[in-house]
Structure formats: C-alpha cells, structure tokens
Design an enzyme around this catalytic site. Structure first.
Site, PDB file in Angstrom:
ATOM      1  N   TYR A 442       1.809 -17.295   1.136  1.00 55.04           N
ATOM      2  CA  TYR A 442       2.716 -18.017   2.294  1.00 55.04           C
ATOM      3  C   TYR A 442       2.126 -19.484   2.413  1.00 55.04           C
ATOM      4  CZ  TYR A 442       5.264 -19.596   6.456  1.00 55.04           C
ATOM      5  OH  TYR A 442       5.991 -20.629   7.211  1.00 55.04           O
ATOM      6  N   ASP A 537      -4.855 -24.013   0.283  1.00 50.13           N
ATOM      7  CA  ASP A 537      -4.471 -23.872   1.296  1.00 50.13           C
ATOM      8  C   ASP A 537      -5.369 -23.364   2.363  1.00 50.13           C
ATOM      9  OD1 ASP A 537      -3.044 -23.396   3.671  1.00 50.13           O
ATOM     10  OD2 ASP A 537      -1.110 -22.725   2.609  1.00 50.13           O
ATOM     11  N   LYS A 565      -3.133 -25.452  11.709  1.00 47.89           N
ATOM     12  CA  LYS A 565      -3.127 -25.443  13.134  1.00 47.89           C
ATOM     13  C   LYS A 565      -4.502 -25.427  13.586  1.00 47.89           C
ATOM     14  CE  LYS A 565      -1.985 -20.859  11.448  1.00 47.89           C
ATOM     15  NZ  LYS A 565      -1.009 -19.862  11.292  1.00 47.89           N
TER      16      LYS A 565
END
Length: 739
Positions: A442, A537, A565
């Site tokens: 994802y 990522d 985040k």
C-alpha cells in the site's frame, strides 16, 4: 505444570458426567488431545472422579506411553486403557476428546451385543450411521485397543464394546460428553422399543440417514484438516521469562547508530511464511457462536454512544467515518480521549491502544512534552503563516542528522502526496516513465499506485474511478520474487525504461508479507543495473524501525525516501520525500529562471509551523528517550507472549514482529493472492470475516488493534501494559472454536 488447560478439560468432563448422573460405580476413563503435540491428557487408573484434581491427570504419548511430569500426577499412573485412546487419536485426527464409560443402559446393549441402527437424524448427525458393536477383548489389552481402532475408522462417534461399556468421541471435550449423553438417551429409547414390541423398531429413511451422516463427515473433515495441515506451533516454555521493554537511553544520541534499532533479531522469514501458508491451507478457526454473540452484545450494550454518533455521521459522512482505520466491525468506536497506551471511548470504556493512530505515535498517544513545546511555537506563529518558518529547516536538519542519506527533504501533506511526488521526481530525473511496485503493498491512494493493492496480482481490481491511462505505466512484481522483478525491468526497457522501483522495506502492508533480510540489497543492485531509482516507502517504518529508518537498519541506501505520519509525531499534515541532493533538485521552487526545470508540487499547508515543529520535537524526544528501541522491546514481549498463548491453545494462528510492528494472523486472509484465484474468491470473504470478528473480540476485551491483525507498540507500553494485554488475549483465545 505443563498442559494445564488440557488437564483442566479432563477434570471438567469428569465433573460434568458426575453431576449429570451418567457414572455408576466404576467410572471408566476420559482423555483430551493436547493441541500441537503428539500427546493426550487422561484420567489416572482407579481414581475417584469426585476427588479428581488438575495435577492428578496423566500425560501419555501417542504410543500409549506415560510421560511423567514432576509437576503433574505425583505418582499416579494413567488408565489401563491408554493404548486404546492413543490408537483412536492416531486413527482419527478429527477426534480431540474421548469418553469411555460403563453407563447402565448402553451397557445393557453391550451384554446383548446389539448395535443401535439409525433411529433419528440427530443420532446420525452426531454419532454416525449406527452405533456398532466392537468385538470383545479383555480390558486394557492391545487386542481391545486394536479392535477399537478398526471400528473408529468408520467415522462414527459412538460404539458399544461387547460385555464392557461404551466409547464416545468428540471434536472437542463438550462434544464428547454430549455424544456420550446422546448415546445413553438413544440406548434407553432403543431398549424400551425392543422390550415393548420386539421386531418392530423402525429406522429413519436411508436418504435422511445419508444427509445427516454427510454433515457429520463434513465437520470431521474440517476439524481433521486443522490438525493434519497444521505446523508445529512456536514452542515457548511456560517458565521462560518474556523480553522486557525496560531499556536505558544511551548517553550519546547524535546519530542513529548511537541509538540502535527496534528490531532486536530479524525474524526467520522462511519459517514465518511456512506458518502463514499452513494457516491459509487450513479451515478457518474463529470465535464460537456463543462467544460471537457475547462480543456483539458488548458493542450493543456497552458502546451505545459510539453507535449513536456514528449512525448520525452516516447522514453527513460517506460510510460514517473519515478514515479507513475507523471502519471496524460491527461499528466504529468513537474515541474521546487518548493518552499514552490507552484510549477511552464516548461510553467511558478504556482500551489498550495497539493502533497508535496507525503507527505514528511511537512516543505514545498525546505525548505531553511534545504538545507543550508545539504549543509554545503556535502561540507565536499560529498553525500556518504561508511564508517560511525556521522549523521547516529544523525538521529537515534533524531528519538528515539521523538519516544521512536524506540530503534534502521536501515537506508535503501526507504519505500519499509524498509517494506521488517521489514517482514524479523519479520520472523527471531519469527521463523514464515506467514504475514498478510490489504486489500487495500500500503506497497511498494516488491514481498511479492504486494497482496490485493489498492482493498481489490484482492489477486494477481496486482502481474504480481511475482511468486506464493513469496506471498504464505501473507494473507489479509478486512479493519476494526477485526473478519476476528482473523480468519486469527487462520488459520495461522496450517501453522506455523504469524510472523507479517502490518498496516497503519490511514487506508489503508493513511486513504482512515479510521480506528476507537481503531482499532490499538485491533490489538496490537490480535498480543500479537497470538505471532505476530505488524509492523506500517509510511512511510506517521511518523512525518506528529506528531513527535511521529501515534504510539504516538494512544498510541499504535508497535514492528517495517517502516519510509520512510519523514525521510529525502524529500531528496532521504529515508527509514528505527526501533523498539524494541531485535527485531532490527537481523539487526546486521559486523564480529561478529555469522554465520547466522543476516538477510541480505544492500544498498551502505543507511544511506549516504546527507540523514541522511537532515533527522536530517528536524526533528529538524519540532520540532522547530512545523510544523506537523501547517500543521494539515491547513488541518483542507482546509477540513472545502471543506465541506462548497460541501454543497453549493449539491454534494455527501466526504471531511475529519486526520490532514494534506486531502481526497476529488468525485467518490468513492477507496471504491470499491471484496466483490461486479460486481460493481467493472462495475464501476471501469468510477469512476477512473471521479477522474482523477476532478484532471485535479483542476490542470487547479492551484491546484496540488494526483490523484485528496488526498492532503497533509504543514507548508507553510498559511490561505491565503488555502483560495486561496478554491476559486479555488469553481470554479471547479461550473463546475460539474447538479450544
């Protein structure tokens, strides 16, 4: 004492039969298979069931040999029929409990040597086509054990031993006792029918008998598969001391090497994948029906305020919530308070928080020292100015301090934006168009990357609303398949070349499919060979793996790194991309006279003082406290404790961790892929449902997880918090079908 739970099951069965009056004079013997072992627990020889204690129960192996336990039976010897029990367990993997008694009415038929035909569909459904007679042999002999073994191969669950007694089998202890009781009920009725009008006892039609028996065989096949297709669970000795989260912060914390990493020991990927594949191969093991009802009742009665507000929200918010993390079964919980390791919902229910907002709050939720420093900054500047603020530079500096490979850093609004920017930068820098990702990973919801999402090989399955052209230059390789990745790179040469390969360095979905330790280095080598940029990522792993990120842990330098985040410690507008200065130069902004030299990125609130100050102070606090390492040790303690519980209950579940990222797979739904589309489409819904129901059960017992399958530990998770959580997981696992 070893195998206490199985011993307790035996004692409970004995008590139940005594209380219900099924035992008269001589009592017989009772046993329970010990899950995950070639052992069973059995009553001792010639011992009063009324005085039976857990420590009196004997342990016997599948060869019928007593396995003495210093903390167990204390000189007592097992039943003389232990060979018979061993033969049954070897012959019938679906049998997890055995009752051998001398109950009066069934014994009468034993003296008549008269089998019981199919009198009712209930009898056939649970006991089998008929209650057959087992040929006589003296008690406790190998002859009797062999005679029993021959008969039980039929798949029936109740038998009458000539001139002796009965044997009733069950898929679990309760079912074995039920089958014994049903046998006595049927024996009474059959005897009465025989004595009232001999020769005129009618049986059910053959068609009904076959339907009922097919249901029995289906259940037996399902239960047997849970044993025959299982792998031996991870063994955790009961007296093993769990890892402790107590860790002293280092005196120096100028570099990531000074601080270390959250992963104390990299997991055995081959073994973990073997266990995950075995989990997917087996029938699903979810909550018992009564336990599921109790779980749903918790939400209906204890979470009324959450239900009320989320129902109202559906009128104004699609689905009732704004973030996918909040979509939980049976309905979302509305949280009013978050602090440290705990969440409190609108009804006042308190939960151990293993969601941690999806991973960013490594210090624990609502961390006061960061909040106070951020508040000081905001009092001066407000949350946004639209112009440059010193904390933009401070944040970039501290990121470079701990991640030296990030020579320059561009703040953006979220992980999704950062991935979009990284892909755009890679294409601009390399002048190539193709991008390769790992299937199942994802990388946010941008048009380019909603491809092979969560399910490897699914291509555009989730790309509703996205034009074909948006994903036309995206390709996916199956997880771990370096050969396929190389083939994709070769194929892309014909399409103008590969701009970038994007990976989650721990594996897709934060390590749900964990990668071998050398995987990232191999991808780095392929990227160099084909002139592609390597993009890490690290939205989840950045700072959570350690202040050096996964790149520092693996010792592999990506060209670009996506942060999300965690870069603002959980504060909003969190994201960014950083990397080599020459690549990052394509992000240059302002009026520099180079028309078209830079890629277009933006965001009015990107790099706002609120987020940048929060990120700077959060990273500084993580360094000062060594929070990632403490959180990782908490993950070690939680994982090892879960593995002990899985072993205790003989469940096929798989628990493993990569530092503070803890995975608990109960159904294996996340391991399904398009290489086996029939299994995917047949089982995806059911396995997803089991995962959701387990997540709801965890919540009903005071634990919040990510979708019932993943947990993030934080610095706030002390040994006491983890031990409390393990006690709650213990309660939930006791509610699983077949336990």
């Amino acid at each position: 004492m070893k195998h206490r739970l199985s011993r307790q099951h035996v004692v409970d069965m004995c008590r139940t039969m005594l209380d219900r009056g099924y035992l008269k004079a001589t009592e017989g013997n009772v046993s329970v298979r010990i899950p995950g072992h070639q052992l069973y627990a059995v009553t001792p020889s010639n011992y009063d069931y009324d005085r039976m204690r857990v420590e009196d129960i004997c342990i016997v192996d599948f060869d019928g040999k007593h396995v003495p336990d210093p903390g167990g039976a204390g000189g007592l010897v097992p039943s003389i029929e232990c060979g018979m029990h061993a033969n049954v367990y070897r012959e019938r993997p679906d049998v997890n409990a055995i009752v051998h008694t001398h109950q009066p009415y069934a014994s009468a038929l034993a003296f008549l040597r008269k089998p019981i035909p199919a009198l009712t569909d209930e009898q056939v459904r649970f006991l089998g086509k008929e209650v057959a007679i087992i040929d006589y042999a003296p008690s406790g002999t190998g002859f009797l054990a062999k005679n029993v073994q021959k008969k039980v191969a039929s798949g029936d669950n109740a038998f009458i031993i000539a001139n002796h007694g009965v044997v009733a089998l069950g898929t679990d202890p309760d079912r074995a006792v039920f089958n014994m009781a049903l046998l006595e009920k049927v024996s009474i009725a059959y005897l009465m029918a025989l004595t009232s009008e001999a020769g005129k006892v009618y049986t059910i039609p053959d068609t009904i008998r076959e339907i009922a028996f097919s249901k029995l065989k289906k259940d037996e096949k399902r239960i047997a598969a849970q044993i025959t297709e299982a792998v031996e669970p991870v063994r955790v000795p009961e007296d093993e001391e769990l890892p402790s989260a107590v860790t002293e912060a280092p005196e120096r914390f100028e570099t990531s090497a000074d601080l270390g990493y959250s992963i104390s020991e990299y997991l055995d990927v081959d073994d973990t994948l073997r266990r995950l594949k075995a989990l997917v191969a087996q029938p699903m093991r979810g909550l018992r029906h009564d336990a599921l009802l109790d779980t749903l009742n918790y939400f209906e009665t204890k979470c009324t305020a959450s239900k009320e507000i989320t129902e109202r929200a559906k009128k104004r918010i699609p689905g009732g919530v704004q973030h996918n993390l909040a979509f939980n079964y049976p309905f979302p919980l509305a949280i009013d308070k978050a602090e440290g390791a705990y969440l409190t919902d609108r009804d006042g229910n308190v939960y151990i928080d293993f969601l941690q907002a999806g991973g960013p709050t490594i210090l624990g939720s609502n961390y006061a020292p960061v909040n106070e420093r951020v508040a000081e900054v905001i009092r001066e500047s407000g949350p946004v100015t639209g112009l440059f603020h010193e904390y933009e530079l401070k944040l970039a500096d501290i990121i470079h301090q701990y991640m030296p490979h990030i020579e320059m850093y561009r703040s953006l609004g979220s992980g999704t934006e950062a991935v979009m920017a990284a892909v755009r930068a890679a294409r601009a820098y390399t002048k190539k168009k193709m991008v390769i990702k790992v299937g199942g990973a994802y990388h946010g919801w941008s048009d380019t990357m909603v491809y092979g999402l969560r399910v490897p090989g699914s291509f555009r399955m989730n790309a509703k609303g996205i034009p074909w052209g948006a994903t036309g230059r995206t390709r996916e390789a199956f997880p771990h398949d370096l050969g396929l990745l190389k083939r994709k790179l070769i194929e892309n040469r014909l399409r103008g070349g590969t701009a970038a390969v994007v990976v989650e360095p721990l594996g897709p979905e934060s390590g749900t499919r964990p990668v071998p330790k050398g995987y990232n280095a191999a991808v780095r080598k392929l990227c160099d060979e084909f002139g592609a940029l390597l993009i890490f990522d690290e939205v989840v792993t950045g700072f959570r793996t350690g202040l050096g990120g996964a790149a520092g842990y693996f010792g592999v330098t990506p060209d670009l790194t996506v942060l999300g985040k965690a870069v603002s410690g959980g504060y909003p507008m969190a994201g960014g991309v950083g990397g080599r200065a020459d690549v990052m130069a394509v992000f240059g902004s302002g009026l520099d006279g180079k028309h078209g030299a830079h890629i277009q990125v933006g965001g009015t609130l990107s790099a706002n003082p609120l987020s940048c100050a929060a990120g700077y102070f959060a990273i500084a606090e993580m360094a000062r406290t060594n929070a990632p390492v403490i959180a990782g040790r908490a993950g070690d303690r939680l994982t090892r404790g879960l593995q002990r519980l899985i072993d205790k209950y003989g469940l096929p579940y798989v628990a493993y961790n990569q530092g503070s990222i803890v995975h608990l797979q109960s159904s294996g739904v996340l391991m399904l892929d398009m290489r086996n589309p029939v299994k995917l489409f047949k089982e995806n819904k059911g396995r997803k449902q089991v995962m959701e129901q387990m997540g709801a059960a965890y919540a009903a017992h005071g634990i919040i997880t990510l979708a019932g399958s993943r947990m993030y530990t934080s610095m706030a998770d002390t040994d006491e918090v983890i031990d409390d959580a393990l006690a709650r997981f213990d309660q939930v696992f006791a509610l699983v079908e077949g336990v």
